[in-house]
Design a protein around this motif. Sequence first.
Motif, PDB file in Angstrom:
ATOM      1  N   SER A  77       0.828  -1.201   0.000  1.00  0.00           N
ATOM      2  CA  SER A  77       0.000   0.000   0.000  1.00  0.00           C
ATOM      3  C   SER A  77       0.867   1.258   0.000  1.00  0.00           C
ATOM      4  O   SER A  77       0.572   2.232  -0.712  1.00  0.00           O
ATOM      5  CB  SER A  77      -0.924  -0.002   1.224  1.00  0.00           C
ATOM      6  OG  SER A  77      -1.773   1.118   1.216  1.00  0.00           O
ATOM      7  N   GLU A  78       1.948   1.247   0.772  1.00  0.00           N
ATOM      8  CA  GLU A  78       2.846   2.396   0.820  1.00  0.00           C
ATOM      9  C   GLU A  78       3.505   2.658  -0.527  1.00  0.00           C
ATOM     10  O   GLU A  78       3.892   3.788  -0.832  1.00  0.00           O
ATOM     11  CB  GLU A  78       3.919   2.177   1.885  1.00  0.00           C
ATOM     12  CG  GLU A  78       3.402   2.291   3.319  1.00  0.00           C
ATOM     13  CD  GLU A  78       4.469   1.984   4.341  1.00  0.00           C
ATOM     14  OE1 GLU A  78       5.622   1.705   3.942  1.00  0.00           O
ATOM     15  OE2 GLU A  78       4.148   2.010   5.542  1.00  0.00           O
ATOM     16  N   HIS A  79       3.641   1.598  -1.331  1.00  0.00           N
ATOM     17  CA  HIS A  79       4.253   1.743  -2.653  1.00  0.00           C
ATOM     18  C   HIS A  79       3.200   1.788  -3.761  1.00  0.00           C
ATOM     19  O   HIS A  79       3.517   1.572  -4.941  1.00  0.00           O
ATOM     20  CB  HIS A  79       5.228   0.583  -2.899  1.00  0.00           C
ATOM     21  CG  HIS A  79       6.503   0.692  -2.112  1.00  0.00           C
ATOM     22  ND1 HIS A  79       6.582   0.329  -0.777  1.00  0.00           N
ATOM     23  CD2 HIS A  79       7.745   1.142  -2.457  1.00  0.00           C
ATOM     24  CE1 HIS A  79       7.820   0.532  -0.343  1.00  0.00           C
ATOM     25  NE2 HIS A  79       8.535   1.028  -1.341  1.00  0.00           N
ATOM     26  N   ASN A  80       1.946   2.064  -3.368  1.00  0.00           N
ATOM     27  CA  ASN A  80       0.842   2.162  -4.330  1.00  0.00           C
ATOM     28  C   ASN A  80       0.672   0.901  -5.166  1.00  0.00           C
ATOM     29  O   ASN A  80       0.367   0.962  -6.353  1.00  0.00           O
ATOM     30  CB  ASN A  80       1.054   3.377  -5.245  1.00  0.00           C
ATOM     31  CG  ASN A  80       1.060   4.687  -4.478  1.00  0.00           C
ATOM     32  OD1 ASN A  80       0.193   4.921  -3.633  1.00  0.00           O
ATOM     33  ND2 ASN A  80       2.049   5.529  -4.745  1.00  0.00           N
ATOM     34  N   LYS A  81       0.871  -0.233  -4.527  1.00  0.00           N
ATOM     35  CA  LYS A  81       0.730  -1.510  -5.214  1.00  0.00           C
ATOM     36  C   LYS A  81      -0.239  -2.442  -4.481  1.00  0.00           C
ATOM     37  O   LYS A  81      -0.151  -3.662  -4.595  1.00  0.00           O
ATOM     38  CB  LYS A  81       2.099  -2.194  -5.353  1.00  0.00           C
ATOM     39  CG  LYS A  81       3.067  -1.459  -6.272  1.00  0.00           C
ATOM     40  CD  LYS A  81       4.380  -2.206  -6.401  1.00  0.00           C
ATOM     41  CE  LYS A  81       5.355  -1.470  -7.321  1.00  0.00           C
ATOM     42  NZ  LYS A  81       4.904  -1.465  -8.727  1.00  0.00           N
ATOM     43  N   ALA A  82      -1.157  -1.867  -3.710  1.00  0.00           N
ATOM     44  CA  ALA A  82      -2.097  -2.680  -2.946  1.00  0.00           C
ATOM     45  C   ALA A  82      -2.953  -3.571  -3.846  1.00  0.00           C
ATOM     46  O   ALA A  82      -3.401  -4.636  -3.426  1.00  0.00           O
ATOM     47  CB  ALA A  82      -2.993  -1.792  -2.094  1.00  0.00           C
ATOM     48  N   ASP A  83      -3.166  -3.152  -5.095  1.00  0.00           N
ATOM     49  CA  ASP A  83      -3.967  -3.952  -6.029  1.00  0.00           C
ATOM     50  C   ASP A  83      -3.319  -5.299  -6.334  1.00  0.00           C
ATOM     51  O   ASP A  83      -4.000  -6.226  -6.783  1.00  0.00           O
ATOM     52  CB  ASP A  83      -4.189  -3.187  -7.336  1.00  0.00           C
ATOM     53  CG  ASP A  83      -5.136  -2.006  -7.163  1.00  0.00           C
ATOM     54  OD1 ASP A  83      -5.826  -1.951  -6.122  1.00  0.00           O
ATOM     55  OD2 ASP A  83      -5.168  -1.142  -8.056  1.00  0.00           O
TER      56      ASP A  83
END
Length: 203
Positions: A77-83
């Motif tokens: 999530s911190e790296h904008n990859k939660a998907d």
Amino acid sequence: MQAILLVIGVSVSAVATFVVYRLLTVRRQNAKLNQQRFDRIKPLYDQLENDGELSHQQIYEYAKSAQTREMTYLLLSEHNKADAFPAEFNTIVKAAESNLVSWLEFPTELNACPDEIEHLKRVTIDFDGQQNYVHYEVFKYKTYEPHWAAKGGWILGVVGPYFDDSKPYDHPSATFSRVSSRLETTTPDEEAKWVHENISMRK
């Protein structure tokens, strides 16, 4: 009189020394545990920091373990990859399980990861009598010998509160387990109610 005051002074000093020692010890243990938790997901962290692409299988291996699941989601999530986080572990129950395991590892709690853990049920409570509901996920867990909590069977653990619009990895503020609360003598509903009244509502 002076002798009594001396005894009182020595006693107070001893208690204060113990409290300070205990506080420093717990802080040191917590720092060590936090480092161990980071070390578990460090390969993922290093790869993300180096702009590396993570495969589904790499992420899956970390997400399937309750010990690394929550931290893996937060890292992604911190790296904008939660998907990229596997959908089967992106549920409140799976998140709650990982949160409870992390809580139990603290030195002041179980000081270990349970050897077995199972979700029992969701308990819903109307917290103000106005049909405003909160939800708690209740688990049972056990440890094996030689751990001190191994005797006595399954222990209850509660994670919450969650609300109707809660996301799986929203932080639950009242994760708790009374090691004395065994499944043989306490129902999941009773334990969730105890946590709600004694932990959640007092924060």
